[in-house]
Every structure is written in structure tokens, then in C-alpha cells.
Design an enzyme around this catalytic site. Sequence first.
Site, PDB file in Angstrom:
ATOM      1  N   HIS A 121     -69.649 156.879 -81.972  1.00  0.00           N
ATOM      2  CA  HIS A 121     -69.680 158.498 -81.279  1.00  0.00           C
ATOM      3  C   HIS A 121     -70.223 159.442 -81.618  1.00  0.00           C
ATOM      4  O   HIS A 121     -71.161 158.898 -82.444  1.00  0.00           O
ATOM      5  CB  HIS A 121     -67.626 158.768 -81.221  1.00  0.00           C
ATOM      6  CG  HIS A 121     -67.289 158.972 -82.799  1.00  0.00           C
ATOM      7  ND1 HIS A 121     -67.778 160.239 -83.065  1.00  0.00           N
ATOM      8  CD2 HIS A 121     -66.334 159.150 -83.280  1.00  0.00           C
ATOM      9  CE1 HIS A 121     -67.006 160.597 -83.940  1.00  0.00           C
ATOM     10  NE2 HIS A 121     -65.900 159.274 -84.370  1.00  0.00           N
ATOM     11  N   CYS A 161     -64.738 155.890 -89.123  1.00  0.00           N
ATOM     12  CA  CYS A 161     -65.708 156.278 -87.620  1.00  0.00           C
ATOM     13  C   CYS A 161     -67.403 155.698 -87.931  1.00  0.00           C
ATOM     14  O   CYS A 161     -67.101 156.476 -89.094  1.00  0.00           O
ATOM     15  CB  CYS A 161     -65.619 156.612 -86.588  1.00  0.00           C
ATOM     16  SG  CYS A 161     -64.214 156.499 -85.562  1.00  0.00           S
TER      17      CYS A 161
END
Length: 494
Positions: A448, A469
Site C-alpha cells: 500500500h 505491510c
Amino acid sequence: MTRKRKRRNWRREKAIEKSVEKVGKKAKGMSKGLKITLIILGSLLGILCLIYAGFILYFQSHFLFYTKINGNDFSLKNVKQVESFMEKQVEGYALTLEESDGDTEEIRGADISLEYVRGEELNRLVKEQDSLFWIKSLWKHPKITAKVGVSYNESQLEGVIKRLEIMKPENQKPSANAHPEFQVDHFVVAPEVIGTEVNTEQFNKEVREAIDGFRPRLDMVKKGCYILPKYLSDSKEVIQAAKDMNTYLGAQITYDLTPVTEVVDSAVISQWVKVDDNMQASFDEEAVRGYVQSLAEKYDTKGKPRNFTTATGEVVTVEGGSYGWRIDQDAEYDALLADIKNGTVVTREPNYSSRAASHSGNDVGGTYAEVNLTTQMMYYTQNGQVVLESPIVTGNPNLGRNTPQGVYTVAYKTRNAVLRGRKLEDGKYEYESPVQYWIPFNGDIGFHDASWQPTFGGDWYLHNGSRGCINMPTDKAAQLYDLISAGIPVVCHF
């Protein structure tokens, strides 16, 4: 009646009388010739009867034409002549043992103190032969097996037998049954093998009978002196077993594992068809399960360490992850078993519980995302070419939030998502991070954009890393979003 007519009748009567007289004279001549012929034939028959009767008397004390006693020819010999022959033969007597492999051994009379003993056996044999119909012996030759009166030292015989080569354990090879054997593409009946394992009880019996009968040879195979196979080539049980086993061989399953194949054909299936000691055919279903297991061991990649060539050309070992080939062994066992029983000819893939992109080289194929956890770089390779690279920030290892290595699969992608932590008691979330591009691949871990990160790459992640992430610059995240799709492999490595 006129005088001329009377004269014609008289002449006719005279002619008839002359014809009858001639026939009578001829008949008398023929009768005399027949009598002579009958006399000659009767004389010959009488002579033949006398000759036949003479042979009947002769064979009251002599053996018939072509008579063999224990293999010795005693045609037209009387008892005294036979006994005389026996006595002469004792001195050099030897029983030759004809063995299954063509070899021979001898039991010599001298080694067992063999002696001839006169008895009534020969007289009995002469009396019991069919002397009345002796003529049958000319085409039906009498063969007699009998004791003819010998004695020997039993303990010496036992010792000689024990020392025979055929009685040594190392020389006794077991017989083998005729059995179904797979050849080329079907089962055929393989012939029995007569070994050299001696049936000791039968052998001892036959040796003694041979010596008692003064026989010169003992064919050990014909006399059943070996432990013979239970089933022979023409045994109906073996023939039926081969037929039953061939019923399983009609199927051919070709597994498509591009670029290779695995084929289950008659040669493979034949290994799963068994026959027991009673020639009952059966199909080993557990062997099928074993085959499926071996197929999985060969082609499964999920959860296994794999070598991976990075975008920079290094070869690293990657462990872990949820991506890779995995055959659903239970489902494939059921499918393969059904195909075999139904005689199916088919080309198909195995049943999978997890799929990958390729069976050749790296199972990720030519299109995948790569995350280098050491250099803090990510790459997107498309059809074997790197089309995107970007510095990144991965999980903070010092806080126990390191990004795990392994090979995974993109679950989905979405725009303008809010990433949230665990929900607190007050209903709020531990954190909420709005992102423009969200591409998860390992549960809550994914790619992301991270506009809050002031820098990417290097060792920034060691103290400012994410919760696991892959943080990316917004422009790079946008490019990746456009390139990637669900199902694309993601390789995270050190």
C-alpha cells in the site's frame, strides 16, 4: 397236331435234356474242388491252433513276448534264466539317479551290501500273466514293476543317501509356481520352474522301491522326488488369474503437468494388481494411494523451501508462505481409482487443493512481485522482465513486526481503503490508516501507499518500519496497482 409240329417239340426237349446234363457235370466238378479247399483250410487252422496251444503251454513257464520287469527285457525267459541274470547283475549293480537339472548320481550295490535273494515273486509273475491270450503281447508289450528279491544294509543306504550331492542344502533350490507375469502390456502365464528341493520322504520311498525291483534308473522328476510347484502353466487357476488381472489394465491416465507428463498405463497399473498363494487376483488400492502420495512428493511445492533467482541475479532460498502446488491426495486417489476401474483413457490435471503458475523452474512463473527484505527493494517482473522497481519500508523487526519471508498470492486489490488495527474496548481501533491503494497477499499484510513515510529503502525500517505491510511511495503503489492482479505470486525473501 401236325407231324411237323411234333418233330419240332421233340427236338426242343432233346436240347433241354443236353443242357441239364452239362450243368450237372459242371456242378459235380465244382463240389469236388470246394471240398479240397475246405480240407486245406481246415488243416491250416488245425496247425495254427496247435501252434497257439503250444505257446499257451510255453508261456506257463516263460515270460511273454516283449516283457520288461523293472526296465529289464526278459522276453521268452523262464524264471531260472531271470534269476541267473539277477545274480550276475548284483555284483555290478548301481541305481542311477536322474536329476532335474540333467545331472546323475549313483547308489552302488557294493556300497549297501546288496545281495540277490531267490523267492517266489518271479514264479508268481509268470503264473499271473495272461498266457491264454499271449498273442496280445506282440502289440501290447507287458511292463511289470515288482520286487524281485534283494537285500541290503539299511543303515548303509541311509548313509549313502545323506552324502548325495542333491541332499546338500546348498544344492536344493525351491520350485516356483506358474504365475501371471506382466509382459509388454498385459499379463501372461509364466511357466513353472521345477527346482531341486528334494521331497525326502518320497525320494527315500522311491529309492527303496527301485532297489527292491532291481531297477537300473530312477527318474526323480517322473517319480515325484522333488517338491513340485502347486500350479502349472495349464492350471485353470493360473489361467483365470491372468484373465482377472488383465481386466484392470484398460485404463490410461495421462497427468498434464506442463511441460511434463506422468502416465498411469498398464505397466504402472500392473504393479498394483496382485495374486495370492491360491491364485486369487486382487487390486491393491493402498498401492494407488501410495502412488498419489509419491506424485505429491514429487510435484508439490507449497510449504517447501525453493531456490529463487532475484531481480539482481542472486540465488536465494525462500521458505514458508501459502503459495505453491499441492495435490489434494484424497480427491485424486478417488478419481484415479475410479478411472482405473472404469477403464478410462484420459489426459487431465491432478486434483489440486492449491495451485501455482508453473511446474518448470520457479513455480511462480514469469510474472510476480518480489520483496527483498534485506535491501528494502521491491520489483515487479512481468513475462520475465522487470517492469517496476521501488524502494520500500517493511515491518519493524525491533518491535516484533517483521515482514515474514515466503511465497504468497495476491488475494485481491482495492482503492481507497482504511487499514485498521484491533478494535479497542471503547469501540475505537488501535489505528486507522487511509490508503489509496491496497493489495493484500498474506492475511493483513499487503502492498500500500504510505504517504506518512518521509523516506523509503535503506535501514529506515529498522526503527520506523511498518506493522508488517510493504510501504511504498504513492506513485509506485499506483503503478503496481495497475500492473498486478489477484492470484499473482509475491516472493518475500532476505
